[in-house]
Design a protein around this motif. Structure first.
Motif, PDB file in Angstrom:
ATOM      1  N   ARG A   1       2.112  22.998 -17.498  1.00 40.74           N
ATOM      2  CA  ARG A   1       2.488  22.250 -18.696  1.00 40.74           C
ATOM      3  C   ARG A   1       3.164  20.923 -18.341  1.00 40.74           C
TER       4      ARG A   1
ATOM      5  N   VAL B   1       7.534  33.647 -29.659  1.00 38.39           N
ATOM      6  CA  VAL B   1       6.224  33.008 -29.745  1.00 38.39           C
ATOM      7  C   VAL B   1       5.158  34.059 -30.020  1.00 38.39           C
TER       8      VAL B   1
ATOM      9  N   ARG C   1      -3.377  27.599 -35.297  1.00 33.31           N
ATOM     10  CA  ARG C   1      -2.858  26.240 -35.362  1.00 33.31           C
ATOM     11  C   ARG C   1      -2.170  25.889 -34.060  1.00 33.31           C
ATOM     12  N   SER C   2      -1.996  24.637 -33.846  1.00 40.80           N
ATOM     13  CA  SER C   2      -1.282  24.194 -32.657  1.00 40.80           C
ATOM     14  C   SER C   2       0.132  24.741 -32.688  1.00 40.80           C
ATOM     15  N   GLY C   3       0.581  25.277 -31.627  1.00 41.74           N
ATOM     16  CA  GLY C   3       1.928  25.829 -31.545  1.00 41.74           C
ATOM     17  C   GLY C   3       2.014  27.264 -31.994  1.00 41.74           C
ATOM     18  N   SER C   4       0.870  27.888 -32.260  1.00 41.53           N
ATOM     19  CA  SER C   4       0.906  29.266 -32.741  1.00 41.53           C
ATOM     20  C   SER C   4       1.018  30.255 -31.584  1.00 41.53           C
ATOM     21  N   GLY C   5       0.937  29.783 -30.367  1.00 42.21           N
ATOM     22  CA  GLY C   5       1.143  30.672 -29.208  1.00 42.21           C
ATOM     23  C   GLY C   5      -0.124  31.069 -28.493  1.00 42.21           C
ATOM     24  N   LYS C   6      -1.216  30.339 -28.743  1.00 44.49           N
ATOM     25  CA  LYS C   6      -2.493  30.703 -28.113  1.00 44.49           C
ATOM     26  C   LYS C   6      -2.430  30.559 -26.605  1.00 44.49           C
ATOM     27  N   SER C   7      -1.920  29.403 -26.158  1.00 44.34           N
ATOM     28  CA  SER C   7      -1.842  29.162 -24.718  1.00 44.34           C
ATOM     29  C   SER C   7      -0.901  30.169 -24.064  1.00 44.34           C
ATOM     30  N   THR C   8       0.189  30.450 -24.741  1.00 44.35           N
ATOM     31  CA  THR C   8       1.131  31.443 -24.211  1.00 44.35           C
ATOM     32  C   THR C   8       0.421  32.769 -23.997  1.00 44.35           C
TER      33      THR C   8
ATOM     34  N   TYR D   1      10.713  32.499 -25.866  1.00 51.62           N
ATOM     35  CA  TYR D   1      11.392  31.558 -24.972  1.00 51.62           C
ATOM     36  C   TYR D   1      12.847  31.483 -25.357  1.00 51.62           C
TER      37      TYR D   1
HETATM   38  N1  LIG Z   1       8.790  26.563 -21.953  1.00 54.85           N
HETATM   39  C1  LIG Z   1       8.961  26.659 -23.259  1.00 54.85           C
HETATM   40  N2  LIG Z   1      10.198  26.703 -23.773  1.00 54.85           N
HETATM   41  C2  LIG Z   1      10.384  26.788 -25.097  1.00 54.85           C
HETATM   42  N3  LIG Z   1       9.400  26.845 -25.980  1.00 54.85           N
HETATM   43  C3  LIG Z   1       8.119  26.809 -25.525  1.00 54.85           C
HETATM   44  C4  LIG Z   1       7.859  26.723 -24.141  1.00 54.85           C
HETATM   45  N4  LIG Z   1       6.516  26.700 -23.973  1.00 54.85           N
HETATM   46  C5  LIG Z   1       5.979  26.782 -25.210  1.00 54.85           C
HETATM   47  N5  LIG Z   1       6.946  26.851 -26.147  1.00 54.85           N
HETATM   48  C6  LIG Z   1       6.747  26.973 -27.558  1.00 54.85           C
HETATM   49  O1  LIG Z   1       5.931  28.051 -27.786  1.00 54.85           O
HETATM   50  C7  LIG Z   1       5.116  27.811 -28.874  1.00 54.85           C
HETATM   51  C8  LIG Z   1       3.680  28.146 -28.539  1.00 54.85           C
HETATM   52  O2  LIG Z   1       3.155  27.244 -27.617  1.00 54.85           O
HETATM   53  P1  LIG Z   1       1.672  27.306 -27.126  1.00 54.85           P
HETATM   54  O3  LIG Z   1       1.407  28.646 -26.657  1.00 54.85           O
HETATM   55  O4  LIG Z   1       1.428  26.173 -26.172  1.00 54.85           O
HETATM   56  O5  LIG Z   1       0.872  27.012 -28.479  1.00 54.85           O
HETATM   57  P2  LIG Z   1      -0.659  26.616 -28.648  1.00 54.85           P
HETATM   58  O6  LIG Z   1      -1.301  26.679 -27.312  1.00 54.85           O
HETATM   59  O7  LIG Z   1      -1.125  27.590 -29.612  1.00 54.85           O
HETATM   60  O8  LIG Z   1      -0.637  25.247 -29.199  1.00 54.85           O
HETATM   61  C9  LIG Z   1       5.285  26.375 -29.289  1.00 54.85           C
HETATM   62  O9  LIG Z   1       6.074  26.326 -30.463  1.00 54.85           O
HETATM   63  C10 LIG Z   1       6.042  25.780 -28.152  1.00 54.85           C
HETATM   64  O10 LIG Z   1       6.930  24.836 -28.631  1.00 54.85           O
END
Ligand SMILES: Nc1ncnc2c1ncn2[C@@H]1O[C@H](COP(=O)(O)OP(=O)(O)O)[C@@H](O)[C@H]1O
Ligand SMILES: [Mg+2]
Lengths: 247, 528
Positions: B526, A25, A44-51, A16
């Motif tokens: 989101r 990410v 862990r939370s924020g590790s990029g799973k959802s991404t 991002y």
């Molecule tokens: N639109 C965005 N802009 C900047 N950073 C983002 C955005 N969306 C997600 N992130 C960052 O990407 C990282 C991974 O997010 P995410 O995939 O939601 O993690 P998880 O689902 O594993 O908790 C996080 O650190 C989050 O802050």
């Protein structure tokens, strides 16, 4: 004997941009999802799973890397193909259910059919669609709440409706992004049992994203994510709970 | 499919959008009401104007008129061909109307028209605007016994009865004056001891009559041709040549203290009036002729009612000396034509102008539209401007919809993400909001349509109700001669207004819909 691969990710990178600073990410993720198995992706939370899941569902595009569905590249496919892929080939469930608040449970379940078919063909196969939607609601044990709005249901019930909706178009693959993340342990267990049952009885392929090691441990295959990379893969053999195909 | 379902659900659950559509509803309703009333007015006016004027009018500006109307008519027939349905010749002359009202002379400038009732009615409406019901059927220049305007109590006595009453009253006063004068003269004689009355006595007697309030009929302004007629006519049983006066030339309309509309007549059927007009001969002389009012003319067009007076064509030609003493051919000043329905009047007019070019003839050839051009175009302009203004109101309402829709799109961001995750295309998502706008447009303008039509249907009842509550007359009969508000609903206008309103609602939903379509699914999912 390993089952065929449904979904493959190769070298996925995603970062991002914020104020000219790149926030990486995903830094090159490789992943395989095999048919008929529950594959867990834990991190862990924020590790990029959802991404990662968004990339796999073609809701977003990777900066680099490829996604293959049954051997066909889909991450750069035309828009219509990707829409069709999301509608027909995969089912997605989210942590926050994402039901449409104006529609009743059965209408929510019908939504993918409505989206995927033209008005004409929808009306032509209306009763068939309804039967399927009712069967799906029955499958998740909520047929008696068919007419209820999401606002009249509990979190667990909403998630079950979301599962029924994801199953509506008979997908080859179910992507679940922390399906129990917003539920208490008890209700979460129910949802997990339901998913396990679906895998067992309907031979559904599931990619389950979670931050909970315990849930991950119960999967057939488990991938661990850290700092935007997949670190380890646990073999099927090490996960006795779902080890059905070994028999 | 899903878009229809979602649209209907949004329509049912989002009343704020309905609130934003109310302005469209009101705009549409007002547009319909305004257009109906305006077209009612202008149609009524067109009808009247067209009724009053013939299709094509050929006016000769020379005082002597056209010397040989029959030859002209033959020529016109040749030009118009089968389109010519009727024609009428008349004489029109500017003149002065003098009314003797309680010893005072009231002067009005009028357009005196000599017409032939039989043919005149075939080219333009004339008879139907007369007051006497019999005259409405067939106009006559003979005074009738009574029965003028049964619904006007001011004219209850009009006719021969009024004439006899008036004449006997006048005679009584005359007698009294004569007696008084004799007595005065006698007294004078006794006092001075003279036997013969002198001129001074006469003057004294005149002075005894008291101060005079302006000239009266006993002292004619201009000695004219009627002096011998006056001698010959017994006003008790006979009448002067008949004249029909435009109602506003001899009456005033106003409100009394109670707010009731009242008419006051200076002259009514049975009274005598004096017309002063030029003759047609080379050296202009003024003709001073007495006429008897035999009816009044009320068309509802104040311009006509206050400037016209009608007499018999042959009499007017005689008075003005428009008859060639050798050949006996009578000349006229005006030829009016009635043409078949659907004839292009301008074509006929231009053909006639070609035949009688203005360089050679002092003729003015006009269609009724040319005659009333400024008035008609003023009404048209007014309607156009009102339409533009009201459409601007609907456009403003469109911005309201735009804002509301942006709000709804923002509110529905997560759902838009969900729909996209379920495979909905950008176009599908945007069509939800466009359809929503379309439906809102239909609902809003449909409600406006129904409301507007109901309003138009009951407009006179509503006006009455308003009068009751406010005490203000909505539709002032001293200004308008219509007793009811005329309305005409053109289906074309309805379609046009509906399309405009729905179009504006859809257009207002385009931008928010595009925004929804472009929304990134992940950001939408989101979205908190
Ligand atoms: N639109 C965005 N802009 C900047 N950073 C983002 C955005 N969306 C997600 N992130 C960052 O990407 C990282 C991974 O997010 P995410 O995939 O939601 O993690 P998880 O689902 O594993 O908790 C996080 O650190 C989050 O802050
Ligand atoms: Mg997440």
């Amino acid at each position: 004997m390993p089952t065929p691969i449904v979904l493959t990710a190769r070298g996925l990178k995603k970062s991002y941009h914020k104020d000219r600073i790149d926030v990486p990410v995903l830094r090159g993720v490789d992943l395989e999802v095999r048919q008929g198995l529950v594959t867990a992706l834990v991190g862990r939370s924020g590790s990029g799973k959802s991404t990662l899941m968004h990339l796999l569902a073609t809701l977003d595009r990777p900066d680099e890397g490829e996604v293959f569905f049954r051997g066909n590249r889909i991450d750069n496919a035309p828009r219509a193909v990707r829409d069709r892929y999301r509608n027909h080939e995969i089912g997605i469930i989210f942590q926050f259910y994402h039901l449409l608040p104006e529609l009743s449970a059965i209408e929510n379940v019908l939504a993918p059919a409505m989206i995927g078919q033209s008005v004409w063909s929808y009306f032509k196969s209306r009763s068939e669609n309804h039967r399927r939607a009712e069967a799906m609601l029955d499958r998740v044990g909520l047929l008696h709440r068919a007419k209820h709005r999401p606002s009249e249901m509990s979190g667990g019930e909403m998630q079950r409706v979301a599962i029924a909706r994801a199953l509506m178009t008979d997908p080859k693959l179910l992507l679940a992004d922390e399906p129990t993340g917003n539920l208490d342990t008890e209700t979460g267990q129910e949802i997990l049992r339901l998913l396990a049952d679906l895998k067992e009885r309907d031979n559904l392929t599931i990619l389950m994203i979670t931050h909970d090691d315990e849930i991950a441990a119960s999967a057939d295959v488990c991938w661990r994510m850290q700092d935007g990379l997949i670190h380890s893969e646990m073999g099927v053999e090490e996960t006795p709970a779902f080890a059905t195909h070994a028999a | 499919m899903y878009r229809w379902l979602l649209c209907f659900r949004y329509l049912k659950t989002r009343y704020i959008a309905l609130a934003s559509i109310i302005s469209v509803t009101l705009g549409v309703a007002t547009l319909i009401v305004v257009n109906s009333v305006m077209s009612g007015f202008s149609t009524e006016m067109h009808e009247r104007l067209h009724g009053l004027a013939s299709d094509v009018m050929i006016e000769c500006h020379a005082t002597g008129g056209m010397p040989d109307p029959d030859a002209h008519l033959r020529e016109i027939e040749r030009i118009c061909g089968s389109a010519l349905v009727g024609s009428s010749v008349s004489v029109s002359v500017p003149s002065m109307l003098g009314i003797d009202f309680r010893g005072q002379q009231i002067g009005r400038h009028v357009n005196l028209i000599g017409l032939d009732p039989a043919t005149y009615d075939s080219v333009s409406d004339f008879g139907k605007y007369l007051l006497h019901p019999e005259n409405q059927k067939s106009a006559s220049f003979e005074l009738r016994e009574s029965g003028y305007a049964p619904d006007r109590k001011e004219l209850a006595a009009a006719g021969w009865r009024h004439r006899r009453d008036r004449v006997s009253e006048e005679r009584r006063i005359e007698q009294m004056v004569a007696q008084e004068r004799k007595m005065m003269a006698e007294l004078h004689r006794k006092a001075s001891g003279q036997t013969e009355p002198t001129e001074q006595d006469e003057a004294a007697a005149n002075a005894a009559k008291g101060p005079s309030f302006g000239p009266s009929f006993s002292q004619p302004l201009i000695s004219g041709s009627d002096d011998r007629l006056v001698a010959a006519v017994d006003p008790m049983t006979e009448q002067f040549p008949g004249i029909i006066l435009g109602i506003s030339t001899c009456s005033v309309r106003h409100r009394d203290e109670a707010g009731q509309v009242k008419d006051h007549y200076y002259a009514q059927p049975g009274d005598d009036v004096r017309m002063i007009f030029p003759n047609a001969a080379g050296e202009t002389k003024v003709i001073n002729q007495k006429f008897t009012v035999v009816d009044l003319y009320e068309s509802g067009m104040s311009e006509y009612d206050s400037t016209f007076a009608f007499v018999r064509l042959d009499q007017l030609q005689e008075f003005r000396g428009m008859i060639d003493p050798e050949t006996g051919v009578r000349s006229v000043t005006t030829i009016q034509l009635k043409l078949a329905e659907g004839t292009d009047l301008n074509v006929i007019r231009d053909a006639l102008r070609d035949r009688f070019p203005p360089e050679l003839y002092a003729y003015n050839i006009q269609t009724w539209r040319d005659l009333q051009g400024p008035l008609l175009s003023a009404v048209r302009l007014e309607t156009t401007i009102l339409n533009i203004l009201l459409f601007l109101i609907i456009a403003v309402a469109g911005f309201g919809i735009l804002a509301t829709f942006f709000m709804i799109v923002v509110e529905k961001t997560r759902d838009i993400g969900t729909l996209k995750a379920l495979g909905a295309s950008g176009r599908g998502v945007s069509s939800i909001f466009m359809t929503y706008g379309l439906l809102l447009g239909f609902v809003g303008s449909g409600a406006g349509l129904i409301g507007g039509l109901l309003f138009v249907h009951y407009i006179n009842d509503i006006a009455e109700l308003l009068e009751m509550f406010t005490g203000q007359e909505v539709f002032d009969p001293t200004v308008y001669y219509f007793t009811e508000i005329p309305t005409i609903v053109h289906p074309f206008t309805l379609v046009w207004v509906m399309c405009g309103a729905v179009g504006i609602a859809v257009m207002a939903s385009v931008l928010p819909a595009m925004r929804a379509a472009r929304m990134h699914p992940v950001q939408a999912l989101r979205f908190e």
